[in-house]
Design a protein around this motif. Structure first.
Motif, PDB file in Angstrom:
ATOM      1  N   PHE A   1     -63.778 -68.991  -0.383  1.00 40.49           N
ATOM      2  CA  PHE A   1     -63.295 -67.818   0.342  1.00 40.49           C
ATOM      3  C   PHE A   1     -62.954 -66.625  -0.552  1.00 40.49           C
ATOM      4  CE2 PHE A   1     -62.215 -71.495   3.051  1.00 40.49           C
ATOM      5  CZ  PHE A   1     -62.906 -71.133   4.197  1.00 40.49           C
ATOM      6  N   GLY A   2     -63.178 -66.746  -1.855  1.00 34.00           N
ATOM      7  CA  GLY A   2     -62.953 -65.622  -2.756  1.00 34.00           C
ATOM      8  C   GLY A   2     -64.011 -64.541  -2.562  1.00 34.00           C
ATOM      9  N   PRO A   3     -63.824 -63.379  -3.161  1.00 28.83           N
ATOM     10  CA  PRO A   3     -64.734 -62.247  -2.943  1.00 28.83           C
ATOM     11  C   PRO A   3     -66.166 -62.520  -3.378  1.00 28.83           C
ATOM     12  CG  PRO A   3     -63.184 -61.790  -4.738  1.00 28.83           C
ATOM     13  CD  PRO A   3     -62.704 -63.022  -4.060  1.00 28.83           C
ATOM     14  N   THR A   4     -66.358 -63.351  -4.388  1.00 29.89           N
ATOM     15  CA  THR A   4     -67.724 -63.615  -4.862  1.00 29.89           C
ATOM     16  C   THR A   4     -68.552 -64.331  -3.805  1.00 29.89           C
ATOM     17  OG1 THR A   4     -66.966 -63.710  -7.166  1.00 29.89           O
ATOM     18  CG2 THR A   4     -69.093 -64.713  -6.674  1.00 29.89           C
ATOM     19  N   SER A   5     -67.954 -65.301  -3.114  1.00 32.50           N
ATOM     20  CA  SER A   5     -68.689 -66.038  -2.084  1.00 32.50           C
ATOM     21  C   SER A   5     -69.099 -65.127  -0.937  1.00 32.50           C
ATOM     22  CB  SER A   5     -67.837 -67.187  -1.550  1.00 32.50           C
ATOM     23  OG  SER A   5     -67.664 -68.170  -2.538  1.00 32.50           O
TER      24      SER A   5
ATOM     25  N   ASN B   1     -52.729 -52.892  -1.820  1.00 33.18           N
ATOM     26  CA  ASN B   1     -51.761 -52.521  -0.786  1.00 33.18           C
ATOM     27  C   ASN B   1     -52.354 -52.555   0.615  1.00 33.18           C
ATOM     28  OD1 ASN B   1     -49.774 -52.086  -2.729  1.00 33.18           O
ATOM     29  ND2 ASN B   1     -50.259 -49.925  -2.951  1.00 33.18           N
ATOM     30  N   ALA B   2     -53.645 -52.286   0.715  1.00 35.02           N
ATOM     31  CA  ALA B   2     -54.290 -52.221   2.028  1.00 35.02           C
ATOM     32  C   ALA B   2     -54.844 -53.559   2.499  1.00 35.02           C
ATOM     33  CB  ALA B   2     -55.423 -51.192   2.004  1.00 35.02           C
ATOM     34  N   SER B   3     -54.693 -54.591   1.686  1.00 41.02           N
ATOM     35  CA  SER B   3     -55.315 -55.869   2.016  1.00 41.02           C
ATOM     36  C   SER B   3     -54.720 -56.523   3.259  1.00 41.02           C
ATOM     37  CB  SER B   3     -55.192 -56.835   0.826  1.00 41.02           C
ATOM     38  OG  SER B   3     -53.836 -57.198   0.611  1.00 41.02           O
ATOM     39  N   GLY B   4     -53.427 -56.282   3.522  1.00 41.05           N
ATOM     40  CA  GLY B   4     -52.782 -56.881   4.685  1.00 41.05           C
ATOM     41  C   GLY B   4     -52.622 -58.388   4.591  1.00 41.05           C
ATOM     42  N   TYR B   5     -52.648 -58.911   3.359  1.00 39.14           N
ATOM     43  CA  TYR B   5     -52.641 -60.371   3.209  1.00 39.14           C
ATOM     44  C   TYR B   5     -51.317 -61.000   3.631  1.00 39.14           C
ATOM     45  CZ  TYR B   5     -49.766 -60.492  -1.023  1.00 39.14           C
ATOM     46  OH  TYR B   5     -48.715 -60.409  -1.906  1.00 39.14           O
TER      47      TYR B   5
ATOM     48  N   GLY C   1     -59.254 -64.290   8.122  1.00 39.91           N
ATOM     49  CA  GLY C   1     -58.453 -63.346   7.349  1.00 39.91           C
ATOM     50  C   GLY C   1     -59.164 -62.834   6.116  1.00 39.91           C
ATOM     51  N   THR C   2     -59.818 -63.730   5.379  1.00 37.41           N
ATOM     52  CA  THR C   2     -60.536 -63.295   4.178  1.00 37.41           C
ATOM     53  C   THR C   2     -61.784 -62.505   4.545  1.00 37.41           C
ATOM     54  OG1 THR C   2     -61.641 -65.468   4.043  1.00 37.41           O
ATOM     55  CG2 THR C   2     -59.665 -65.135   2.693  1.00 37.41           C
TER      56      THR C   2
ATOM     57  N   LEU D   1     -51.214 -67.496   9.252  1.00 36.57           N
ATOM     58  CA  LEU D   1     -51.864 -68.731   8.792  1.00 36.57           C
ATOM     59  C   LEU D   1     -50.850 -69.858   8.609  1.00 36.57           C
ATOM     60  CD1 LEU D   1     -54.560 -69.003   6.036  1.00 36.57           C
ATOM     61  CD2 LEU D   1     -52.530 -70.423   5.884  1.00 36.57           C
ATOM     62  N   LEU D   2     -49.708 -69.544   8.009  1.00 32.82           N
ATOM     63  CA  LEU D   2     -48.718 -70.582   7.724  1.00 32.82           C
ATOM     64  C   LEU D   2     -48.051 -71.123   8.987  1.00 32.82           C
ATOM     65  CD1 LEU D   2     -47.063 -69.043   4.533  1.00 32.82           C
ATOM     66  CD2 LEU D   2     -48.710 -70.929   4.635  1.00 32.82           C
ATOM     67  N   ALA D   3     -48.240 -70.436  10.108  1.00 33.69           N
ATOM     68  CA  ALA D   3     -47.715 -70.935  11.381  1.00 33.69           C
ATOM     69  C   ALA D   3     -48.628 -71.985  12.002  1.00 33.69           C
ATOM     70  CB  ALA D   3     -47.529 -69.773  12.354  1.00 33.69           C
ATOM     71  N   GLU D   4     -49.860 -72.070  11.507  1.00 31.08           N
ATOM     72  CA  GLU D   4     -50.814 -73.057  12.031  1.00 31.08           C
ATOM     73  C   GLU D   4     -50.505 -74.440  11.477  1.00 31.08           C
ATOM     74  OE1 GLU D   4     -52.862 -72.335  14.333  1.00 31.08           O
ATOM     75  OE2 GLU D   4     -52.797 -70.149  14.293  1.00 31.08           O
ATOM     76  N   ARG D   5     -50.760 -75.484  12.310  1.00 27.65           N
ATOM     77  CA  ARG D   5     -50.341 -76.823  11.909  1.00 27.65           C
ATOM     78  C   ARG D   5     -51.464 -77.849  11.925  1.00 27.65           C
ATOM     79  NH1 ARG D   5     -46.657 -76.765   8.719  1.00 27.65           N
ATOM     80  NH2 ARG D   5     -46.522 -79.017   9.036  1.00 27.65           N
ATOM     81  N   THR D   6     -52.704 -77.415  12.047  1.00 27.03           N
ATOM     82  CA  THR D   6     -53.824 -78.356  11.961  1.00 27.03           C
ATOM     83  C   THR D   6     -54.805 -77.838  10.911  1.00 27.03           C
ATOM     84  OG1 THR D   6     -55.235 -77.260  13.624  1.00 27.03           O
ATOM     85  CG2 THR D   6     -53.613 -78.887  14.418  1.00 27.03           C
ATOM     86  N   PRO D   7     -55.511 -78.738  10.223  1.00 27.51           N
ATOM     87  CA  PRO D   7     -56.486 -78.290   9.219  1.00 27.51           C
ATOM     88  C   PRO D   7     -57.506 -77.311   9.790  1.00 27.51           C
ATOM     89  CG  PRO D   7     -56.129 -80.646   9.022  1.00 27.51           C
ATOM     90  CD  PRO D   7     -55.417 -80.221  10.267  1.00 27.51           C
ATOM     91  N   GLU D   8     -57.996 -77.597  10.985  1.00 28.33           N
ATOM     92  CA  GLU D   8     -59.021 -76.749  11.581  1.00 28.33           C
ATOM     93  C   GLU D   8     -58.498 -75.333  11.827  1.00 28.33           C
ATOM     94  OE1 GLU D   8     -61.527 -74.688  14.332  1.00 28.33           O
ATOM     95  OE2 GLU D   8     -59.421 -75.245  14.692  1.00 28.33           O
ATOM     96  N   SER D   9     -57.287 -75.225  12.369  1.00 30.51           N
ATOM     97  CA  SER D   9     -56.751 -73.901  12.688  1.00 30.51           C
ATOM     98  C   SER D   9     -56.343 -73.128  11.432  1.00 30.51           C
ATOM     99  CB  SER D   9     -55.575 -74.013  13.655  1.00 30.51           C
ATOM    100  OG  SER D   9     -54.505 -74.744  13.086  1.00 30.51           O
ATOM    101  N   VAL D  10     -55.829 -73.836  10.419  1.00 31.49           N
ATOM    102  CA  VAL D  10     -55.477 -73.174   9.161  1.00 31.49           C
ATOM    103  C   VAL D  10     -56.717 -72.578   8.506  1.00 31.49           C
ATOM    104  CG1 VAL D  10     -54.640 -73.527   6.807  1.00 31.49           C
ATOM    105  CG2 VAL D  10     -53.412 -74.564   8.728  1.00 31.49           C
TER     106      VAL D  10
END
Length: 203
Positions: free
Chosen positions: A171-175, A75-79, A102-103, A86-95
């Motif tokens: 970008f997962g928690p293990t990395s 609940n606190a993740s704010g994802y 965010g992660t 993130l979904l508003a970004e339109r270039t690979p670099e910005s995404v």
């Protein structure tokens, strides 16, 4: 005659809420520091400054407490807010920059919660299901990111599912834990390198 209705004191209820929050907070810290298997309800009670029977009455067993920790972490993740941006970004670099940041924020802010869960997995009676519940939304967010990347004018060179799997790998928690905790990197450095690695490898 009308039946008497029980009276619930608002002050008493507020105190109960604070007690539950304190118990969960102290349990999270102890689980993260010592490991779930090495912490007893008596340890949690002592850290929270309450009796063991208060822990059982207000929160439940040690397993119940861990379930609360998982739920609060999700609940606190704010994802959802992070995904909207993130979904508003339109270039690979910005995404990927938004994903890296965010992660990073999520893992850094929820570090103690993640450690408490991670150290519980080997000894918890249902560790696999616990991990799945703790990370399901996280993993889905990365696959949503992959789908978004494949809508761009220059999509990644990998199939969509593989892109999502690679995002989880980077970008997962293990990395994050491997770089920051095990290797001693700063969060800033890990964010920069993971962003650059993903950008270079996917295109």
């Amino acid at each position: 005659m009308p039946s008497k209705r029980s009276y619930v004191s608002p002050l008493r209820e507020q105190a109960a809420v604070r007690t539950r929050a304190l118990i969960v907070e102290q349990a999270t810290r102890l689980f993260a520091e010592r490991g779930y298997g090495r912490v007893t309800v008596a340890d949690i009670a002592a850290a929270a400054g309450v009796a063991s029977k208060t822990v059982f009455a207000s929160v439940g067993s040690k397993s119940d407490i861990l379930n609360r920790i998982v739920d609060q972490g999700v609940n606190a993740s704010g994802y959802e807010q992070a995904m909207t941006e993130l979904l508003a970004e339109r270039t690979p670099e910005s995404v990927l920059r938004a994903l890296a940041h965010g992660t990073r924020v999520g893992n850094e802010g929820q570090f103690t919660v993640h450690e408490a869960i991670r150290k519980a997995l080997p000894v918890h009676e249902d560790g696999e299901a616990l991990w799945e519940r703790a990370t399901a939304d996280y993993r889905e967010a990365l696959h949503r990111t992959a789908r978004h990347l494949h809508t761009l004018d220059a999509p990644p060179s990998y199939p969509e599912k593989e892109t999502g799997d690679l995002l989880w790998y980077w970008f997962g928690p293990t990395s994050w834990r491997t770089l920051v905790v095990e290797s001693g990197w700063s969060w800033d450095r890990a964010e920069q390198v993971l962003h650059r690695t993903a950008l270079t490898a996917l295109w």
